[in-house]
Design an enzyme around this catalytic site. Structure first.
Site, short mmCIF file in Angstrom:
data_model
loop_
_atom_site.label_atom_id
_atom_site.label_comp_id
_atom_site.label_asym_id
_atom_site.label_seq_id
_atom_site.Cartn_x
_atom_site.Cartn_y
_atom_site.Cartn_z
N SER A 84 -20.36 -33.53 -4.89
CA SER A 84 -19.99 -32.46 -5.83
C SER A 84 -20.99 -31.32 -5.91
O SER A 84 -20.71 -30.30 -6.55
CB SER A 84 -19.78 -33.05 -7.23
OG SER A 84 -18.53 -33.68 -7.32
N LYS A 87 -19.83 -27.82 -5.27
CA LYS A 87 -19.28 -26.92 -6.29
C LYS A 87 -20.23 -25.78 -6.63
O LYS A 87 -19.79 -24.78 -7.22
CB LYS A 87 -18.92 -27.71 -7.54
CG LYS A 87 -17.80 -28.72 -7.33
CD LYS A 87 -17.45 -29.43 -8.64
CE LYS A 87 -16.30 -30.41 -8.46
NZ LYS A 87 -16.74 -31.71 -7.92
N SER A 144 -17.77 -30.86 -13.86
CA SER A 144 -17.65 -31.11 -12.42
C SER A 144 -16.21 -31.41 -12.03
O SER A 144 -15.92 -32.27 -11.20
CB SER A 144 -18.55 -32.28 -11.99
OG SER A 144 -18.69 -32.31 -10.59
N LYS A 246 -27.02 -29.49 -10.94
CA LYS A 246 -25.77 -30.14 -10.56
C LYS A 246 -26.01 -31.52 -9.96
O LYS A 246 -26.96 -31.73 -9.21
CB LYS A 246 -25.04 -29.27 -9.52
CG LYS A 246 -23.61 -29.72 -9.22
CD LYS A 246 -22.68 -29.34 -10.34
CE LYS A 246 -21.30 -29.95 -10.16
NZ LYS A 246 -21.27 -31.43 -10.37
#
Length: 402
Positions: A84, A87, A144, A246
């Site tokens: 992820s 992203k 997320s 993140k």
């Protein structure tokens, strides 16, 4: 061992400052001197920087945001699944589209069935419903959401596949040499990969170019459609200096975390990829950040376009030209050694007009321990045109005898 003559000299200097009533014998003074010298040696030794923290991960990377100095690394160019963390590029390109005026914060995005059907982490948007770009960005960054990522990609580029083309193009623009995207979410796919170094490059671009959006990465919770979800970055609760960025996790990628912290105007970015658990990625990232702040410090040496030197200009409408650097110059060094830095400027011998603003006229070298650690071009801070015929002729004659 110091020679006896040296010891006698030092002893004489020391005893000259001691009242006669308390004067020590030469032997006692010599013993104390050895203790002092030994203590000084131990003190000097404590300034040595230890090795970076050691922990189990596929790769990691710790870099200073301003100077770009790498403080710790392990296989920073190893190709891995970014999960992820992908992203980050999706959000970055949404900001690019907003900046260009291609989309607006208030735009209402109709949620496609593809976005709605996304598995994994979700914002829980509903198919056919309209959701603002701002709300989707919060769902992407804080929760997320894979569904939010796809919806935004479709809104920016028309389809997720077209958006992926933008992602790979932007990766090349940023200098991410070992990155390739196949989707906007980080969902496992063949040929979808990145590296710790490349992820740090992307993170720095987000922080530098879109500080307002970056504020979202520090938010601990977001509620949409009556569902509250916590930010998965546990460092936000553990360390007040951490303000992003993140997490990522898939079975193949392991547990990953990109973190950034700001302490006394020094910002560090850490990237930890491929650990065994949420706790492991959190603890490892914390240890890297602690190491960087404990043993290093960052200083701005020069401001962009600040006049550092004025030189004689020949054949110009002015007799002098101001020089400086074209960008803010930062240096990251071991703690406590700022006063030991040495700066040396090398300027071209004879500078003649015309001079363009930004034209290189020399360079400045910053050294520590007689080793150059930063080299930057010295440029003209303003343009200077040629002088008139008389002044050019006069300067040409002067140069013949100069």
């Amino acid at each position: 061992m110091l020679p006896s003559s040296t010891i006698d000299t030092i002893a004489a200097k020391l005893t000259s400052k001691i009242p006669p009533l308390y004067m020590m014998s030469k032997i006692a003074l010599f013993s104390n001197l050895l203790i002092l010298l030994f203590s000084s040696h131990i003190f000097a030794a404590t300034k040595a920087i230890p090795d970076p923290p050691s922990f189990t991960a596929d790769s990691f990377y710790l870099v200073d945001f301003e100077s770009g100095r790498v403080l710790a690394e392990k296989d920073p160019d190893k190709v891995v699944e970014p999960a992820s963390i992908t992203k980050l590029m999706t959000a970055y390109l949404v900001d690019k589209a907003l900046e260009a005026g291609d989309i607006k914060h208030s735009d209402l995005v109709t949620i496609s069935e593809k976005a709605w059907r996304m598995q994994g982490s979700k914002m829980f948007v509903e198919v056919g419903k309209q959701v603002s770009v701002d709300d989707l960005m919060k769902g992407l960054v804080i929760q997320s959401g894979n569904d939010a990522s796809v919806a935004l990609a479709e809104h920016v580029a028309g389809s997720e596949s077209a958006f992926v083309g933008y992602m790979n193009h932007q990766a090349k623009v940023l200098g991410m040499k070992n990155t390739q995207f196949q989707n906007a979410t980080g969902w496992p796919a063949e040929g979808h990969y990145s590296t710790a170094r490349d992820i740090a490059i992307l993170t720095a671009a987000i922080i530098r170019e879109y500080p307002q959006t970056y504020q979202l990465y520090r938010e601990k919770e977001y509620t949409y459609n009556g569902i509250s979800q916590l930010n998965r970055n546990r460092l936000l609760w553990r360390d007040d200096t951490v303000d992003g960025v993140k997490t990522g996790h898939t079975e193949a990628a392991g547990y990953c975390l990109v973190a950034s912290a700001l302490q006394d105007d020094m910002r560090l970015i850490s990237v930890v990829l491929g650990t065994s658990s949420d706790k492991a990625r959190t603890d490892s990232s914390q240890s890297l950040l602690n190491y960087g702040f404990r043993f290093f410090e960052t200083h701005r040496l020069y401001k962009a376009n600040e006049v550092l030197k004025t030189a004689r200009l020949w054949r110009g409408e002015k007799e002098q030209v101001d020089m400086g650097v074209g960008r803010d110059i930062y240096v990251t060094i071991p703690r406590g050694r700022y006063k030991e830095l040495d700066a040396a400027m090398e300027i071209e011998g004879k500078i003649s007009a015309p001079i363009a603003k930004g034209q290189k006229l020399g360079q400045v070298n910053i050294s520590l321990d007689n080793k150059v650690i930063v080299t930057e071009s010295i440029i003209a801070t303003h343009a200077v045109a040629e002088g008139g015929f008389f002044s050019r002729t006069l300067d040409s004659i002067k140069l013949m005898f100069n």
